[in-house]
Design a protein around this motif. Structure first.
Motif, mmCIF file in Angstrom:
data_model
loop_
_atom_site.group_PDB
_atom_site.id
_atom_site.type_symbol
_atom_site.label_atom_id
_atom_site.label_comp_id
_atom_site.label_asym_id
_atom_site.label_seq_id
_atom_site.Cartn_x
_atom_site.Cartn_y
_atom_site.Cartn_z
ATOM 1 N N ASP A 262 0.777 -1.121 -0.044
ATOM 2 C CA ASP A 262 -0.049 0.011 -0.257
ATOM 3 C C ASP A 262 0.984 1.623 -0.314
ATOM 4 O O ASP A 262 0.643 2.268 -0.898
ATOM 5 N N GLU A 263 1.971 1.488 0.697
ATOM 6 C CA GLU A 263 2.583 2.357 0.910
ATOM 7 C C GLU A 263 3.528 2.135 -0.640
ATOM 8 O O GLU A 263 3.886 3.282 -0.841
ATOM 9 N N LEU A 264 3.985 1.500 -0.688
ATOM 10 C CA LEU A 264 5.155 1.583 -2.097
ATOM 11 C C LEU A 264 3.836 2.183 -3.629
ATOM 12 O O LEU A 264 4.426 2.805 -3.873
ATOM 13 N N THR A 286 -6.754 -3.362 -3.822
ATOM 14 C CA THR A 286 -7.953 -4.878 -3.930
ATOM 15 C C THR A 286 -8.722 -3.549 -2.979
ATOM 16 O O THR A 286 -8.070 -2.215 -1.997
ATOM 17 N N VAL A 287 -10.197 -4.363 -2.052
ATOM 18 C CA VAL A 287 -10.417 -4.480 -0.930
ATOM 19 C C VAL A 287 -9.864 -4.756 0.456
ATOM 20 O O VAL A 287 -9.796 -4.498 1.467
ATOM 21 N N MET A 288 -8.664 -4.554 0.267
ATOM 22 C CA MET A 288 -7.673 -5.673 1.659
ATOM 23 C C MET A 288 -6.830 -4.276 1.744
ATOM 24 O O MET A 288 -6.341 -3.681 2.929
ATOM 25 N N THR A 289 -7.127 -3.059 0.763
ATOM 26 C CA THR A 289 -5.818 -2.453 0.930
ATOM 27 C C THR A 289 -6.166 -0.998 1.358
ATOM 28 O O THR A 289 -7.313 -0.817 2.305
ATOM 29 N N VAL A 309 -9.588 -8.904 -4.485
ATOM 30 C CA VAL A 309 -8.577 -9.672 -3.517
ATOM 31 C C VAL A 309 -7.648 -10.418 -5.292
ATOM 32 O O VAL A 309 -8.222 -11.478 -5.619
ATOM 33 N N GLY A 310 -7.050 -10.313 -5.215
ATOM 34 C CA GLY A 310 -5.986 -11.219 -6.334
ATOM 35 C C GLY A 310 -5.709 -10.131 -7.981
ATOM 36 O O GLY A 310 -6.171 -8.755 -8.150
ATOM 37 N N ASP A 311 -3.980 -9.949 -8.009
ATOM 38 C CA ASP A 311 -3.174 -9.291 -9.053
ATOM 39 C C ASP A 311 -4.187 -9.634 -10.139
ATOM 40 O O ASP A 311 -3.767 -8.638 -11.263
ATOM 41 N N ARG A 312 -4.651 -10.346 -10.877
ATOM 42 C CA ARG A 312 -5.169 -10.515 -11.937
ATOM 43 C C ARG A 312 -6.785 -9.967 -11.826
ATOM 44 O O ARG A 312 -6.897 -9.460 -12.918
ATOM 45 N N TYR A 313 -7.098 -9.696 -11.023
ATOM 46 C CA TYR A 313 -8.523 -8.852 -10.737
ATOM 47 C C TYR A 313 -7.900 -7.477 -10.863
ATOM 48 O O TYR A 313 -8.776 -6.549 -11.666
ATOM 49 N N VAL A 314 -6.647 -6.861 -10.523
ATOM 50 C CA VAL A 314 -6.454 -5.159 -10.381
ATOM 51 C C VAL A 314 -5.699 -5.076 -12.079
ATOM 52 O O VAL A 314 -5.891 -4.370 -12.654
ATOM 53 N N LEU A 315 -4.994 -5.771 -12.773
ATOM 54 C CA LEU A 315 -4.409 -6.191 -13.972
ATOM 55 C C LEU A 315 -6.122 -6.173 -14.937
ATOM 56 O O LEU A 315 -5.775 -4.992 -15.603
ATOM 57 N N GLY A 326 -0.787 0.024 -10.448
ATOM 58 C CA GLY A 326 -1.989 -0.534 -9.276
ATOM 59 C C GLY A 326 -1.275 -1.827 -8.764
ATOM 60 O O GLY A 326 -0.074 -1.872 -8.856
ATOM 61 N N GLY A 327 -1.861 -2.496 -7.982
ATOM 62 C CA GLY A 327 -1.354 -3.608 -6.615
ATOM 63 C C GLY A 327 -2.159 -3.966 -5.443
ATOM 64 O O GLY A 327 -3.056 -3.595 -5.246
ATOM 65 N N GLU A 328 -0.924 -4.472 -4.962
ATOM 66 C CA GLU A 328 -1.927 -5.191 -3.988
ATOM 67 C C GLU A 328 -0.949 -4.515 -2.451
ATOM 68 O O GLU A 328 0.301 -4.152 -2.419
ATOM 69 N N GLN A 329 -1.867 -4.926 -1.113
ATOM 70 C CA GLN A 329 -0.399 -4.728 0.206
ATOM 71 C C GLN A 329 0.511 -5.630 0.065
ATOM 72 O O GLN A 329 1.104 -5.544 0.812
ATOM 73 N N SER A 330 0.335 -6.871 -0.190
ATOM 74 C CA SER A 330 0.919 -7.683 -0.508
ATOM 75 C C SER A 330 2.174 -8.027 -1.034
ATOM 76 O O SER A 330 2.744 -8.432 -0.772
ATOM 77 N N GLY A 331 2.072 -6.809 -1.574
ATOM 78 C CA GLY A 331 3.248 -5.960 -2.822
ATOM 79 C C GLY A 331 3.717 -7.041 -4.500
ATOM 80 O O GLY A 331 4.492 -6.170 -4.557
#
Length: 446
Positions: A262-264, A286-289, A309-315, A326-331
């Motif tokens: 998230d921070e990155l 994602t919803v976890m952000t 949740v999932g990088d494919r949905y962000v894409l 775009g991206g996820e909290q997981s990096g």
């Protein structure tokens, strides 16, 4: 078919038990039959992998499957996942396979496919592959009309990937930057240190001696505490931890504090916005952000789209909106301007570009709210999510945190769990709200 093989990131399971050589061979045949050759000739397939001991077995089986269906295989060796779409673009492959289980332990492995467009296969294509698997199992296999294909080594793939990174970050001068890289004994162990050195950084490396079984073992982005301790002990300016297949990254500042995805992403978005390089003026997460990310983007006038949740949905969201970041909290961080996939190394370099010589410990991209996530084991996750008392409580708690935080209660996509996540201005309020909701989850076990 009786079960769906493909998850959100390909086919994955314990190597030799779930993901067997026989299944890899069948997948190789099926993906070749499902693919369209660009020139009307043989399907050309790229295969790369991470450092797991089962990778060579699955590589051989997958290649045998492709060639048995008349395709040609080029073996690219050990490379990060994002190298696949870059090599597709460079060499014009019809399909690429990455053999990896990402951040999972060494005993697991997986196979994920990319199409000729450099994107992960669509749900429809994956469904077609599963149909072909079923048909193939019931049929007598015969040699293809055009004959059996061949397997060859594609030399120079690491240099191809490094060249793409160097072109993208050619103006990034890292002279004087002391960086510690945790390569998770995985796919980044050669290429990550090399690109940082080429850009001028003083590079120190840990977890860069893979033995087939130590991938992600107490190291990498899922065990980032070790990197934090090493950064402080060594007096390094910054640290980056990759996962086993190199498509995600987390950072550590000089004090040992972990900086999550998230921070990155916030740092990158604000940097690109300042330079008028944030395509479309928005970012997908994602919803976890963390709620703090949304507050920071709102203050900066940057639109935010939220996905599952999932990088494919962000894409998918980035493509539909013609955005780039775009991206996820997981990096998992995607920069479509470079590659349509998470790329941990590129994301680390983008972070340094955004800092522009500054100190990550002095970052001001966003202020994270305290967050608590509790996974509640239940007998039936779908039934739990229809409980009227729980849903009413979620609405009430959400209203109480409106404009200050948020509540997210959702079923797991793979386990009988209900995930309760709360963010509030203080840790005490976060804990209290979370406890009240967890107590209302029906059918909780243990």
């Amino acid at each position: 078919m009786t079960r769906k093989l493909f998850g959100t990131d390909g086919v994955r399971g314990v190597a030799g038990e779930v993901l067997t050589a026989e299944l890899a061979l069948a997948l190789g045949r099926a993906v070749t039959l499902a693919a369209d050759a660009r020139q009307g000739g043989r399907v050309r397939a790229l295969v790369i992998r991470d450092t797991r001991e089962s990778g060579e077995m699955l590589e051989a089986a997958l290649a045998a499957g492709v060639t048995s269906a008349g395709g040609e295989v080029l073996l690219g060796g050990v490379l990060p996942t994002p190298a696949a779409p870059l090599l597709i673009r460079r060499y014009g492959f019809d399909v690429a396979a990455v053999i990896s289980a990402s951040h999972n332990p060494y005993a697991d492995n997986g196979i994920k496919f990319f199409g000729a467009d450099g994107l992960k296969l669509t749900d429809a294509t994956e469904a077609r592959i599963e149909e072909l698997l079923e048909e193939d199992a019931a049929a007598t296999r015969v040699a293809p009309d055009g004959g059996i294909g061949r397997v060859r080594t594609l030399h120079g793939t690491q240099e191809d990937y490094l060249r793409e990174l160097h072109v993208r970050f050619q103006h990034l001068d890292l002279r004087g930057v002391d960086v510690l890289l945790d390569c998770a004994h995985g796919a980044t162990y050669r290429v990550a240190p090399e690109i940082f050195r080429r850009l001028g950084a003083t590079v120190h490396v840990m977890a860069d001696e893979p033995d087939g079984r130590n991938i992600n073992d107490g190291c990498g982005s899922t065990h980032v505490a070790a990197l934090g301790e090493a950064v402080v002990a060594g007096g390094h300016a910054i640290g980056f931890a990759f996962d086993g297949d190199g498509d995600r990254v987390l950072a550590v500042d000089r004090t040992g504090a972990v900086v999550d995805g998230d921070e990155l992403i916030a740092l990158a978005a604000l940097h690109l916005r300042r330079q008028d390089r944030l395509k479309g003026g928005g970012v997908a997460v994602t919803v976890m952000t963390n709620y703090g990310f949304h507050s920071a983007m709102r203050a900066a006038g940057i639109e935010v789209a939220t996905t599952g949740v999932g990088d494919r949905y962000v894409l998918e969201e980035l493509r539909s909106r013609d955005w780039a970041l775009g991206g996820e909290q997981s990096g998992h961080i995607i920069d479509m301007g470079f590659v349509p996939s998470g790329d941990g190394i590129a994301s680390a370099l983008l972070t340094l570009e955004a800092l522009d010589g500054g100190d990550l410990a002095d970052r001001s991209g966003m202020e994270k709210l305290p967050q608590k996530l509790v996974n509640v084991k239940v007998g039936d996750r779908d039934a739990a999510m229809t409980d009227t008392a729980l849903l009413a409580a979620v609405d009430a708690e959400s209203a109480g945190l409106d404009g200050r935080g948020r509540v997210l209660v959702r079923p797991s996509g793979t386990e009988q769990l209900v995930r309760v996540m709360v963010e509030a201005p203080t840790a005490e309020e976060t804990d209290d709200v979370c406890a009240r909701l967890v107590a209302l989850v029906p059918g909780a076990l243990g």
